[in-house]
Design a protein around this motif. Structure first.
Motif, short mmCIF file in Angstrom:
data_model
loop_
_atom_site.label_atom_id
_atom_site.label_comp_id
_atom_site.label_asym_id
_atom_site.label_seq_id
_atom_site.Cartn_x
_atom_site.Cartn_y
_atom_site.Cartn_z
N UNK A 38 0.91 -1.15 -0.05
CA UNK A 38 0.09 -0.01 0.11
C UNK A 38 0.87 1.24 0.18
N UNK A 39 0.48 2.19 -0.93
CA UNK A 39 1.15 3.48 -0.82
C UNK A 39 1.05 4.31 0.66
N UNK A 40 1.68 4.87 0.88
CA UNK A 40 1.65 5.59 2.25
C UNK A 40 1.23 7.21 1.97
N UNK A 147 -7.73 7.10 -6.97
CA UNK A 147 -6.49 7.34 -8.02
C UNK A 147 -6.54 5.52 -8.69
N UNK A 148 -6.98 5.61 -9.79
CA UNK A 148 -6.94 4.43 -10.42
C UNK A 148 -5.88 4.49 -11.69
N UNK A 161 -4.16 -0.99 -10.45
CA UNK A 161 -4.36 -0.80 -9.10
C UNK A 161 -5.19 0.40 -9.09
N UNK A 162 -6.08 0.44 -7.86
CA UNK A 162 -6.84 1.47 -7.26
C UNK A 162 -6.50 1.92 -6.07
N UNK A 163 -6.11 3.14 -5.63
CA UNK A 163 -5.77 3.65 -4.29
C UNK A 163 -7.00 4.50 -4.05
N UNK A 164 -7.26 4.02 -2.79
CA UNK A 164 -8.55 4.97 -2.11
C UNK A 164 -8.23 5.66 -0.87
#
Length: 188
Positions: A38-40, A147-148, A161-164
């Protein structure tokens, strides 16, 4: 004839052993180093750029927030995301939107995303919680961004990947400052 098959058997066994070593190494690398993480997402600052209100017309209240978010990519591959929109809600009502332009976060790198959000007073005042929050000197907002994109590993492997990201922002009116708490998750 038995002597002519022996070199062929040795070659097949050696090839099988090398393939097994390559497969085991690839699986080990995937589950240790290349496994997507996971991105921080950290809010570096939420600043109250302006807060204006008209005593005679409360609907003429405007709030401008400056938000800077740092996204750290701990992966060994880059993350390229598409254009998106960040939404600011006040007790469930959307009160502002800010565009997030497409970009790429390099592997094991970080990227700052900044946005200025204008919250129009009419959208706040129509909410039944506004006067109660105004009396306590605190307006609570939630900022959400999706962010998709694609995670890119070694320029060969691409995985969607999708970041929420969700940030709870508390705006202190008299002090004219704000604090925030963010959490994020990634779906591959």
């Amino acid at each position: 004839m038995a002597k002519s098959r022996r070199p062929m058997m040795i070659c097949c066994v050696a090839t099988a052993v090398i393939l097994i070593i390559i497969i085991v190494t690839a699986i080990t690398l995937y589950f240790t180093i290349f496994k997507p993480k996971q991105p921080e997402i950290t809010t570096q600052s939420v600043t109250l750029e302006s807060f204006s209100t008209n005593v005679f017309d409360v609907e003429d209240t405007n709030v401008t927030l400056g938000i800077t978010i740092t996204i750290k990519n701990p992966n060994y591959g880059g993350f390229k995301y598409e254009n998106s929109t960040s939404y600011v809600t006040y007790h469930g009502d959307v009160v502002a939107m800010a565009p997030v332009t497409a970009d790429t976060i390099p592997s094991r790198g970080q990227h700052n995303v900044g946005a200025t959000v204008l919250v129009i007073g009419k959208s706040l005042i129509s909410n039944p919680n506004f006067l109660k929050d105004l009396a306590t000197n605190t307006l609570n907002f939630t900022s959400t961004t999706t962010l998709k994109g694609k995670a890119i590993v070694l320029k060969l492997f691409k995985k969607k990947a999708t970041t929420y990201s969700s940030c709870d922002v508390s705006l202190y009116i008299l002090e004219k400052n704000a604090t925030s708490y963010c959490k994020s998750k990634v779906k591959f």
